[in-house]
Design an enzyme around this catalytic site. Structure first.
Site, PDB file in Angstrom:
ATOM      1  N   GLU A 117     -10.900   0.318  -1.002  1.00 33.78           N
ATOM      2  CA  GLU A 117     -10.850   1.590  -0.288  1.00 33.78           C
ATOM      3  C   GLU A 117     -11.606   2.656  -1.066  1.00 33.78           C
ATOM      4  O   GLU A 117     -11.399   2.815  -2.273  1.00 33.78           O
ATOM      5  CB  GLU A 117      -9.404   2.033  -0.069  1.00 33.78           C
ATOM      6  CG  GLU A 117      -8.600   1.108   0.835  1.00 33.78           C
ATOM      7  CD  GLU A 117      -7.275   1.715   1.237  1.00 33.78           C
ATOM      8  OE1 GLU A 117      -7.281   2.850   1.758  1.00 33.78           O
ATOM      9  OE2 GLU A 117      -6.237   1.063   1.037  1.00 33.78           O
ATOM     10  N   ASN A 158     -12.591   6.088  10.302  1.00 35.99           N
ATOM     11  CA  ASN A 158     -13.178   6.069   8.966  1.00 35.99           C
ATOM     12  C   ASN A 158     -14.091   4.844   8.881  1.00 35.99           C
ATOM     13  O   ASN A 158     -13.960   3.903   9.662  1.00 35.99           O
ATOM     14  CB  ASN A 158     -12.099   6.075   7.864  1.00 35.99           C
ATOM     15  CG  ASN A 158     -11.162   4.890   7.954  1.00 35.99           C
ATOM     16  OD1 ASN A 158     -11.188   4.116   8.900  1.00 35.99           O
ATOM     17  ND2 ASN A 158     -10.300   4.750   6.964  1.00 35.99           N
ATOM     18  N   CYS A 190      -4.397  -2.574   3.629  1.00 37.19           N
ATOM     19  CA  CYS A 190      -5.103  -1.453   4.263  1.00 37.19           C
ATOM     20  C   CYS A 190      -4.991  -1.619   5.772  1.00 37.19           C
ATOM     21  O   CYS A 190      -5.560  -2.555   6.341  1.00 37.19           O
ATOM     22  CB  CYS A 190      -6.566  -1.425   3.824  1.00 37.19           C
ATOM     23  SG  CYS A 190      -7.542  -0.113   4.617  1.00 37.19           S
ATOM     24  N   GLY A 191      -4.246  -0.709   6.417  1.00 41.68           N
ATOM     25  CA  GLY A 191      -4.028  -0.813   7.854  1.00 41.68           C
ATOM     26  C   GLY A 191      -5.280  -0.584   8.671  1.00 41.68           C
ATOM     27  O   GLY A 191      -5.561  -1.327   9.622  1.00 41.68           O
ATOM     28  N   ASN A 240       0.881  -1.176   0.000  1.00 44.36           N
ATOM     29  CA  ASN A 240       0.000   0.000   0.000  1.00 44.36           C
ATOM     30  C   ASN A 240       0.915   1.221   0.000  1.00 44.36           C
ATOM     31  O   ASN A 240       1.597   1.489   0.987  1.00 44.36           O
ATOM     32  CB  ASN A 240      -0.864  -0.058   1.247  1.00 44.36           C
ATOM     33  CG  ASN A 240      -1.943   1.002   1.336  1.00 44.36           C
ATOM     34  OD1 ASN A 240      -2.473   1.246   2.406  1.00 44.36           O
ATOM     35  ND2 ASN A 240      -2.296   1.634   0.242  1.00 44.36           N
ATOM     36  N   CYS A 297      -5.568   6.385   7.819  1.00 46.06           N
ATOM     37  CA  CYS A 297      -4.861   5.349   7.075  1.00 46.06           C
ATOM     38  C   CYS A 297      -3.802   4.747   7.989  1.00 46.06           C
ATOM     39  O   CYS A 297      -2.838   5.419   8.355  1.00 46.06           O
ATOM     40  CB  CYS A 297      -4.221   5.910   5.810  1.00 46.06           C
ATOM     41  SG  CYS A 297      -3.350   4.628   4.872  1.00 46.06           S
ATOM     42  N   GLY A 298      -3.996   3.493   8.345  1.00 45.35           N
ATOM     43  CA  GLY A 298      -3.070   2.835   9.259  1.00 45.35           C
ATOM     44  C   GLY A 298      -1.699   2.608   8.656  1.00 45.35           C
ATOM     45  O   GLY A 298      -0.667   2.819   9.313  1.00 45.35           O
ATOM     46  N   ASN A 337      -6.854  10.922  -1.245  1.00 44.01           N
ATOM     47  CA  ASN A 337      -6.984   9.776  -2.132  1.00 44.01           C
ATOM     48  C   ASN A 337      -6.550  10.156  -3.542  1.00 44.01           C
ATOM     49  O   ASN A 337      -6.367  11.339  -3.857  1.00 44.01           O
ATOM     50  CB  ASN A 337      -8.434   9.277  -2.145  1.00 44.01           C
ATOM     51  CG  ASN A 337      -8.874   8.753  -0.797  1.00 44.01           C
ATOM     52  OD1 ASN A 337      -8.158   7.997  -0.151  1.00 44.01           O
ATOM     53  ND2 ASN A 337     -10.066   9.153  -0.361  1.00 44.01           N
TER      54      ASN A 337
END
Length: 270
Positions: free
Chosen positions: A204, A155, A213-214, A15, A75-76, A66
């Site tokens: 996402e 989120n 995706c974290g 990512n 966002c992790g 984005n």
């Protein structure tokens, strides 16, 4: 006029991000358009999300865009990447990152082990569409709605514990972005559990299917705990690696690697 922007390219399990220090940006930039330009994989640098950060006295502020120029709330993987970048540049190991009003506590154990405490999640039915609206999707793609749950981790995430083929994940992910289902869109997590591990794919919002995706890992882990599918600690597995997940006093903590790919200069026409 052409201006120069220093950037860093990083990724967390595939990512990927373009990261820019706010001090290197002119106040005249249209940041949404800049994000779209730099994120373009053909005419820009290329990334899943564009990250701007700013240092304050006791924390770092992070702003996320984005690839379509829209803003993201969390966002992790980007948080782990930013924590590693700060560690490499300053030597700091305990780092606080603020995204909006969300405080993320980060610790860099070493260059390949960065943990992020994302705090508590909520299982928010307020923005869950009525079941009849998604019944057609569920029936067509054999999704068990009893194993589908909404998680708010800063989120919105919809976690679906059903195995779907990649082409079907794309279709379902796109269809769930319809305004009549989720007014602001939703991150869609496709989770499969085996031996206390979650094998995860995430659509996402604003980015589409990504390699990892974290925040999706955190949301899916929390959902798996709530539904009794897994126990803590656990592992969330993506194509290019995995994240170690645990729950402590109601807080969700993820740990994993972040990779520095390149530092460079981007030339921007204003």
């Amino acid at each position: 006029m052409i201006s120069k922007i220093n950037f860093v390219k990083m990724h967390g399990l595939g990512n990927d991000f373009v990261v820019v220090n706010k001090r290197d940006l002119s106040s005249s930039y249209d940041l949404s358009q800049l994000a779209k330009n730099m994120a373009d994989r053909h005419t820009g640098i290329g990334c899943d999300q564009f990250i701007i950060y700013e240092e304050h006295d006791d924390f770092y502020e992070m702003i996320i865009y984005n690839i379509d120029g829209s803003s993201a709330k969390l966002c992790g993987n980007a948080t782990r990447c930013l924590a590693k970048l700060i560690y490499l540049d300053t030597g700091k190991k305990d780092i606080t990152v603020m995204v909006g009003n969300k405080k993320l506590l980060c610790n860099v154990e070493d260059e390949n082990n960065i943990s992020v405490n994302v705090g508590k999640v909520s299982f928010n039915e307020v923005w869950m569409p009525s079941r009849d609206k998604i019944w057609e999707l569920a029936e067509r793609y054999m999704i068990d709605l009893k194993e589908t749950i909404c998680v708010d981790i800063g989120n919105p995430h919809l976690v679906i514990f059903s195995k779907l083929e990649p082409q079907d994940q794309k279709i379902v992910g796109e269809k769930l972005q319809a305004k009549e289902l989720f007014a602001d869109g939703v991150n869609v997590n496709f989770a499969e559990v085996k031996d206390n591990k979650i094998y995860l794919s995430v659509w996402e919002r604003g980015a589409g299917l990504t390699l990892a995706c974290g925040s999706g890992a955190c949301g899916s882990f929390a959902a798996g705990l709530k539904l009794g599918f897994i126990h803590s600690p656990s592992t969330v597995v993506f194509k290019y690696g995995s994240l170690t997940m645990k729950e402590e006093n109601g807080n969700i903590i993820m740990q994993g690697a972040a990779t520095l790919v390149a530092r460079g200069e981007y030339y921007c026409e204003q």
